[in-house]
Design a protein around this motif. Structure first.
Motif, PDB file in Angstrom:
ATOM      1  N   GLY A 161       0.788  -1.233   0.000  1.00  0.00           N
ATOM      2  CA  GLY A 161       0.000   0.000   0.000  1.00  0.00           C
ATOM      3  C   GLY A 161       0.814   1.274   0.000  1.00  0.00           C
ATOM      4  N   ASP A 162       2.153   1.167  -0.121  1.00  0.00           N
ATOM      5  CA  ASP A 162       2.948   2.399  -0.179  1.00  0.00           C
ATOM      6  C   ASP A 162       2.638   3.133  -1.483  1.00  0.00           C
ATOM      7  N   ARG A 163       2.829   4.446  -1.455  1.00  0.00           N
ATOM      8  CA  ARG A 163       2.530   5.230  -2.656  1.00  0.00           C
ATOM      9  C   ARG A 163       3.540   4.903  -3.757  1.00  0.00           C
ATOM     10  N   LEU A 164       3.052   4.693  -4.965  1.00  0.00           N
ATOM     11  CA  LEU A 164       3.932   4.401  -6.090  1.00  0.00           C
ATOM     12  C   LEU A 164       4.314   5.697  -6.789  1.00  0.00           C
ATOM     13  N   ARG A 165       5.585   5.877  -6.991  1.00  0.00           N
ATOM     14  CA  ARG A 165       6.079   7.035  -7.722  1.00  0.00           C
ATOM     15  C   ARG A 165       5.966   6.744  -9.218  1.00  0.00           C
ATOM     16  N   SER A 166       6.098   7.789 -10.027  1.00  0.00           N
ATOM     17  CA  SER A 166       5.877   7.603 -11.465  1.00  0.00           C
ATOM     18  C   SER A 166       6.836   6.585 -12.067  1.00  0.00           C
ATOM     19  N   ALA A 167       8.096   6.548 -11.582  1.00  0.00           N
ATOM     20  CA  ALA A 167       9.059   5.583 -12.113  1.00  0.00           C
ATOM     21  C   ALA A 167       8.613   4.153 -11.820  1.00  0.00           C
ATOM     22  N   LEU A 177       5.516   3.228 -11.365  1.00  0.00           N
ATOM     23  CA  LEU A 177       4.308   2.943 -12.140  1.00  0.00           C
ATOM     24  C   LEU A 177       4.678   2.390 -13.518  1.00  0.00           C
ATOM     25  N   LEU A 178       5.820   2.865 -14.028  1.00  0.00           N
ATOM     26  CA  LEU A 178       6.244   2.418 -15.351  1.00  0.00           C
ATOM     27  C   LEU A 178       6.634   0.934 -15.369  1.00  0.00           C
ATOM     28  N   MET A 179       6.990   0.393 -14.200  1.00  0.00           N
ATOM     29  CA  MET A 179       7.362  -1.029 -14.123  1.00  0.00           C
ATOM     30  C   MET A 179       6.167  -1.921 -14.436  1.00  0.00           C
ATOM     31  N   ASP A 185       4.075  -3.712 -12.723  1.00  0.00           N
ATOM     32  CA  ASP A 185       3.589  -4.837 -11.917  1.00  0.00           C
ATOM     33  C   ASP A 185       2.828  -4.376 -10.680  1.00  0.00           C
ATOM     34  N   GLY A 186       2.743  -3.062 -10.488  1.00  0.00           N
ATOM     35  CA  GLY A 186       1.961  -2.527  -9.374  1.00  0.00           C
ATOM     36  C   GLY A 186       2.621  -2.689  -8.020  1.00  0.00           C
ATOM     37  N   LEU A 187       3.899  -3.028  -8.003  1.00  0.00           N
ATOM     38  CA  LEU A 187       4.591  -3.234  -6.721  1.00  0.00           C
ATOM     39  C   LEU A 187       5.637  -2.149  -6.486  1.00  0.00           C
ATOM     40  N   CYS A 188       5.869  -1.836  -5.206  1.00  0.00           N
ATOM     41  CA  CYS A 188       6.930  -0.898  -4.866  1.00  0.00           C
ATOM     42  C   CYS A 188       8.272  -1.640  -4.885  1.00  0.00           C
ATOM     43  N   VAL A 189       9.340  -0.891  -4.793  1.00  0.00           N
ATOM     44  CA  VAL A 189      10.674  -1.493  -4.850  1.00  0.00           C
ATOM     45  C   VAL A 189      10.863  -2.516  -3.730  1.00  0.00           C
ATOM     46  N   ASN A 190      10.416  -2.142  -2.527  1.00  0.00           N
ATOM     47  CA  ASN A 190      10.624  -3.030  -1.372  1.00  0.00           C
ATOM     48  C   ASN A 190       9.916  -4.360  -1.551  1.00  0.00           C
ATOM     49  N   CYS A 191       8.660  -4.333  -1.993  1.00  0.00           N
ATOM     50  CA  CYS A 191       7.902  -5.575  -2.141  1.00  0.00           C
ATOM     51  C   CYS A 191       8.446  -6.422  -3.286  1.00  0.00           C
ATOM     52  N   ARG A 192       9.009  -5.741  -4.283  1.00  0.00           N
ATOM     53  CA  ARG A 192       9.591  -6.500  -5.394  1.00  0.00           C
ATOM     54  C   ARG A 192      10.835  -7.236  -4.915  1.00  0.00           C
ATOM     55  N   GLU A 193      11.589  -6.606  -4.003  1.00  0.00           N
ATOM     56  CA  GLU A 193      12.820  -7.218  -3.484  1.00  0.00           C
ATOM     57  C   GLU A 193      12.526  -8.293  -2.445  1.00  0.00           C
ATOM     58  N   CYS A 194      11.610  -7.985  -1.560  1.00  0.00           N
ATOM     59  CA  CYS A 194      11.352  -8.908  -0.441  1.00  0.00           C
ATOM     60  C   CYS A 194       9.907  -8.718   0.026  1.00  0.00           C
ATOM     61  N   ARG A 195       9.082  -9.712  -0.214  1.00  0.00           N
ATOM     62  CA  ARG A 195       7.655  -9.560   0.111  1.00  0.00           C
ATOM     63  C   ARG A 195       7.436  -9.629   1.620  1.00  0.00           C
TER      64      ARG A 195
END
Ligand SMILES: [Zn+2]
Ligand SMILES: [Zn+2]
Length: 322
Positions: free
Chosen positions: A89-95, A97-99, A101-111
């Motif tokens: 639920g963290d806010r996604l920055r525009s960069a 959003l371009l990925m 998958d709808g995930l923030c950097v942290n969740c992509r690295e370690c759920r």
């Protein structure tokens, strides 16, 4: 994950260092000499005897209210409407959003250990003040609107929570903290939310127990925060948790480490799936007054508590009743 202090370039705290030990020593002792009950009772009496200004906008209130907040300020607290990470639920920055998958950097690295975390609103302005009124000034009637907001957040999770009633589990306080504060704000809000969804949930306070105090998470790196939380919670009734879906609830989610640790412990005890819901969400990178000087939450609490006591002595209104 950037820490708030790291993001501002303030010196990092090294875990288990002398500095950490100093911080531990600074933690206030639980006030066991004075029970919280008389204090709450006195505040309750003042709420009836003295009218008040709205604690958010300072406009004088027309009538004596148990909750010293005007209708306009309550209505101004609105649900989140920003792009958010699908898991934490963290806010996604525009960069991000371009990925796509709808995930923030942290969740992509370690759920995290929860399936998903939802919050009603952002932890700022009126919502932040309302939570502080409950948590630090013991304005117990604030649990009602906060419970309504939490119920809205929980409702978002229910369609995906499968069959059967999920257990609703508030994040516990350590017993010494609970004794000095007089209540657990997460439990009060959870109970108020449960009253709005009685047929959809099973309220289970006490399932999760905090067996040790944790130092403030402020200034710790992600790894240090996880380490700080390890062993802080345990499940008191594994039989009740086994095979069940669980929704862990709290007033505010900041980094998500506490909720993730609760989820980990619940899953270890046999819970099927665990979700998290909070009234408010503090987004990464947004500076809050309590974090700005890297002060510990306990210090903020002590300062607000002292101010509250002065207010009561001065005869101002701080309604409360447990
Ligand atoms: Zn107001
Ligand atoms: Zn995330």
């Amino acid at each position: 994950m950037r820490t708030r202090s790291g993001a501002r370039g303030v010196g990092r705290v090294v875990f288990s260092s002398r500095e950490t030990l100093k911080r531990k020593r600074r933690e206030p002792r639980a006030d066991t000499s004075v029970s919280a009950a008389p204090r709450l009772f006195l505040q309750s009496i003042f709420s009836v005897l003295f009218p008040s200004d709205c604690k958010i906008c300072r406009t004088p209130l027309n009538n004596i209210a148990r909750l010293p907040v005007c209708r306009e300020c309550l209505d101004a607290i609105t649900p989140l409407r920003v792009p958010q990470c699908l898991i934490c639920g963290d806010r996604l920055r525009s960069a991000q959003l371009l990925m796509g998958d709808g995930l923030c950097v942290n969740c992509r690295e370690c759920r995290p250990d929860f399936e998903r975390a939802v919050s009603f609103g952002e932890y700022r302005d009126g919502l932040r003040t309302l939570i502080h009124l409950l948590k630090y000034e013991a304005v117990i009637p604030a649990r009602s609107p906060l419970g309504r907001m939490l119920a809205e957040a929980i409702s978002e999770l229910l369609p995906g929570a499968g069959e059967g009633k999920p257990l609703l589990v508030p994040v516990p306080l350590h017993r010494s903290r609970r004794r000095s504060r007089g209540f657990n704000q997460a439990e009060l809000i959870a109970r108020a939310a449960f009253r709005r969804l009685p047929h959809k949930l099973e309220f289970a306070p006490g399932i999760l127990v905090r067996r040790r105090e944790t130092i403030s998470q402020v200034g710790l790196s992600r790894e240090e925060r996880i380490q700080n939380m390890r062993g802080a919670f345990h499940v008191s009734d594994r039989g009740r948790v086994k095979g069940r879906n669980v929704i862990v609830v709290d007033d505010v989610m900041t980094t998500g480490t506490t909720l993730s640790e609760c989820a980990r412990v619940l899953r270890q005890a046999g819970a099927a799936k665990v979700w998290a819901a909070t009234v408010a969400r503090a987004f990464h990178g947004v500076e809050l007054p309590e974090f700005a000087e890297s002060r510990e939450e306990e210090e903020v609490e002590a300062a607000v508590g002292a101010a509250s006591a002065r207010t009561v002595l001065a005869g101002d209104t701080t309604p409360a009743s447990v």
